[in-house]
Design a protein around this motif. Structure first.
Motif, PDB file in Angstrom:
ATOM      1  N   ALA A  32      15.930  15.153  -2.282  1.00  0.00           N
ATOM      2  CA  ALA A  32      16.478  16.342  -0.812  1.00  0.00           C
ATOM      3  C   ALA A  32      15.556  15.561   0.077  1.00  0.00           C
ATOM      4  O   ALA A  32      14.733  14.952  -0.399  1.00  0.00           O
ATOM      5  CB  ALA A  32      15.677  17.344  -0.985  1.00  0.00           C
ATOM      6  N   GLY A  33      15.993  16.003   1.463  1.00  0.00           N
ATOM      7  CA  GLY A  33      14.817  15.255   2.309  1.00  0.00           C
ATOM      8  C   GLY A  33      15.329  15.769   4.443  1.00  0.00           C
ATOM      9  O   GLY A  33      16.948  16.865   4.049  1.00  0.00           O
ATOM     10  N   ILE A  34      15.231  15.443   5.287  1.00  0.00           N
ATOM     11  CA  ILE A  34      15.270  16.201   6.762  1.00  0.00           C
ATOM     12  C   ILE A  34      17.350  16.124   6.334  1.00  0.00           C
ATOM     13  O   ILE A  34      17.760  16.507   7.041  1.00  0.00           O
ATOM     14  CB  ILE A  34      14.789  15.645   7.517  1.00  0.00           C
ATOM     15  N   ASN A  35      17.127  14.839   6.684  1.00  0.00           N
ATOM     16  CA  ASN A  35      18.866  14.380   6.869  1.00  0.00           C
ATOM     17  C   ASN A  35      19.857  15.055   6.017  1.00  0.00           C
ATOM     18  O   ASN A  35      20.801  15.674   6.530  1.00  0.00           O
ATOM     19  CB  ASN A  35      18.833  12.831   6.909  1.00  0.00           C
ATOM     20  N   SER A  36      19.981  14.938   4.357  1.00  0.00           N
ATOM     21  CA  SER A  36      20.281  16.026   3.951  1.00  0.00           C
ATOM     22  C   SER A  36      20.674  17.737   4.214  1.00  0.00           C
ATOM     23  O   SER A  36      21.289  17.883   4.052  1.00  0.00           O
ATOM     24  CB  SER A  36      20.369  15.970   3.162  1.00  0.00           C
ATOM     25  N   VAL A  37      19.333  17.807   4.755  1.00  0.00           N
ATOM     26  CA  VAL A  37      19.523  19.389   4.695  1.00  0.00           C
ATOM     27  C   VAL A  37      20.197  19.438   6.789  1.00  0.00           C
ATOM     28  O   VAL A  37      20.956  20.510   6.586  1.00  0.00           O
ATOM     29  CB  VAL A  37      18.024  19.782   5.272  1.00  0.00           C
ATOM     30  N   ALA A  38      20.030  19.056   7.358  1.00  0.00           N
ATOM     31  CA  ALA A  38      20.122  18.766   8.758  1.00  0.00           C
ATOM     32  C   ALA A  38      22.087  18.559   8.640  1.00  0.00           C
ATOM     33  O   ALA A  38      22.612  19.775   9.227  1.00  0.00           O
ATOM     34  CB  ALA A  38      20.030  17.875   9.626  1.00  0.00           C
ATOM     35  N   GLU A  39      22.620  17.242   8.005  1.00  0.00           N
ATOM     36  CA  GLU A  39      23.678  17.473   7.319  1.00  0.00           C
ATOM     37  C   GLU A  39      24.595  18.548   6.846  1.00  0.00           C
ATOM     38  O   GLU A  39      26.185  19.514   6.983  1.00  0.00           O
ATOM     39  CB  GLU A  39      23.804  16.156   6.688  1.00  0.00           C
ATOM     40  N   LYS A  40      24.137  19.618   5.684  1.00  0.00           N
ATOM     41  CA  LYS A  40      24.468  20.534   4.733  1.00  0.00           C
ATOM     42  C   LYS A  40      24.573  21.628   6.083  1.00  0.00           C
ATOM     43  O   LYS A  40      25.407  22.767   6.373  1.00  0.00           O
ATOM     44  CB  LYS A  40      23.750  20.935   3.768  1.00  0.00           C
ATOM     45  N   ALA A  41      23.470  21.746   7.025  1.00  0.00           N
ATOM     46  CA  ALA A  41      23.259  22.705   7.927  1.00  0.00           C
ATOM     47  C   ALA A  41      24.373  22.943   9.223  1.00  0.00           C
ATOM     48  O   ALA A  41      24.099  24.080   9.792  1.00  0.00           O
ATOM     49  CB  ALA A  41      22.112  23.671   8.238  1.00  0.00           C
ATOM     50  N   GLN A  42      23.952  22.092   9.471  1.00  0.00           N
ATOM     51  CA  GLN A  42      25.594  21.120  10.339  1.00  0.00           C
ATOM     52  C   GLN A  42      24.457  21.516  11.369  1.00  0.00           C
ATOM     53  O   GLN A  42      24.430  22.335  12.835  1.00  0.00           O
ATOM     54  CB  GLN A  42      27.183  22.169  10.103  1.00  0.00           C
ATOM     55  N   VAL A  43      22.972  20.559  11.686  1.00  0.00           N
ATOM     56  CA  VAL A  43      22.164  21.177  12.991  1.00  0.00           C
ATOM     57  C   VAL A  43      21.812  19.660  13.006  1.00  0.00           C
ATOM     58  O   VAL A  43      22.170  18.748  12.128  1.00  0.00           O
ATOM     59  CB  VAL A  43      20.961  21.914  12.915  1.00  0.00           C
ATOM     60  N   ASN A  44      21.040  20.054  14.386  1.00  0.00           N
ATOM     61  CA  ASN A  44      20.137  17.917  15.056  1.00  0.00           C
ATOM     62  C   ASN A  44      19.175  18.728  14.142  1.00  0.00           C
ATOM     63  O   ASN A  44      18.333  19.073  14.064  1.00  0.00           O
ATOM     64  CB  ASN A  44      20.232  18.012  16.052  1.00  0.00           C
TER      65      ASN A  44
END
Length: 215
Positions: A32-44
């Motif tokens: 897991a990481g920042i990029n995957s979380v941002a993608e899942k949350a649909q945020v920058n």
């Protein structure tokens, strides 16, 4: 206008934290990481750095704000009763332990995070998460403390350590001392065992208190 912004920020932060749990459950803490979380949350991903400071800050917030386990924060602690009658001490404490058990069993993300901690215990992040967890348990024990004369901290440590181990072991599919850890029947036996421990301790404590009162 400021109220709306604060509300929007809070909603976005909650969405990010929920997405963190989903990503950990799907990929594991290691991947897991920042990029995957941002993608899942649909945020920058810039928002994640702005709100949490980075991956370590995000994981700490995930644990501290009740997303690791909802019974793991001050908001939950404040709902607990004070001055519990002696006859009810074992029931209240058992309900807390069993509620924590059921929630932990249902959250793959929390289980994976514990596995990650066990293999990364030397890191600052793992130490900070472990410290927070210990402090959360200590607050709970201080407020409920069903058996003050019987070292409730050590009793709680033994029971929760056992439950954590059995939960993580259940993924392997092998019975433990003949108990099927993948069945509701097996876990019903575990829960009844926890209840019996607390009931027996409380009965012993009540007898001790009654004996002291007659002297």
């Amino acid at each position: 206008m400021k109220v709306v912004k604060r509300r929007n920020r809070a909603m976005t932060m909650e969405r990010i934290l929920r997405a963190t749990g989903e990503v950990i459950a799907e990929r594991g803490t290691e991947k897991a990481g920042i990029n995957s979380v941002a993608e899942k949350a649909q945020v920058n991903k810039v928002l994640i750095y702005r709100y949490f400071g980075g991956w370590n800050g995000l994981l700490e917030a995930y644990v501290q704000r009740g997303f690791f386990l909802s019974m793991f924060n001050d908001k939950y602690t404040d709902t607990l009763p004070a001055n519990i009658p002696p006859a009810d001490r074992d029931k209240v404490w058992s309900e807390y332990i069993l509620g924590l058990t059921r929630e932990f069993r249902s959250r793959k993300s929390s289980q994976d995070l514990v596995r990650w901690e066990m293999t990364h215990g030397e890191t600052e992040l793992a130490r900070r998460i472990a410290q927070f967890r210990s402090e959360a348990y200590a607050k709970m024990i201080q407020k409920l403390a069903p058996y003050p004369d019987y070292d409730p901290t050590s009793i709680t440590a033994i029971i929760l350590a056992g439950i954590t181990y059995l939960t993580l072991l259940s993924d392997q599919g092998n019975p433990f001392i003949g108990i099927d850890l993948q069945s509701d029947a097996g876990w019903d036996r575990i829960e009844k065992g926890v209840e019996r421990i607390h009931r027996s301790l409380n009965r012993s404590l009540i007898e001790k208190e009654e004996e002291a009162a007659t002297k």
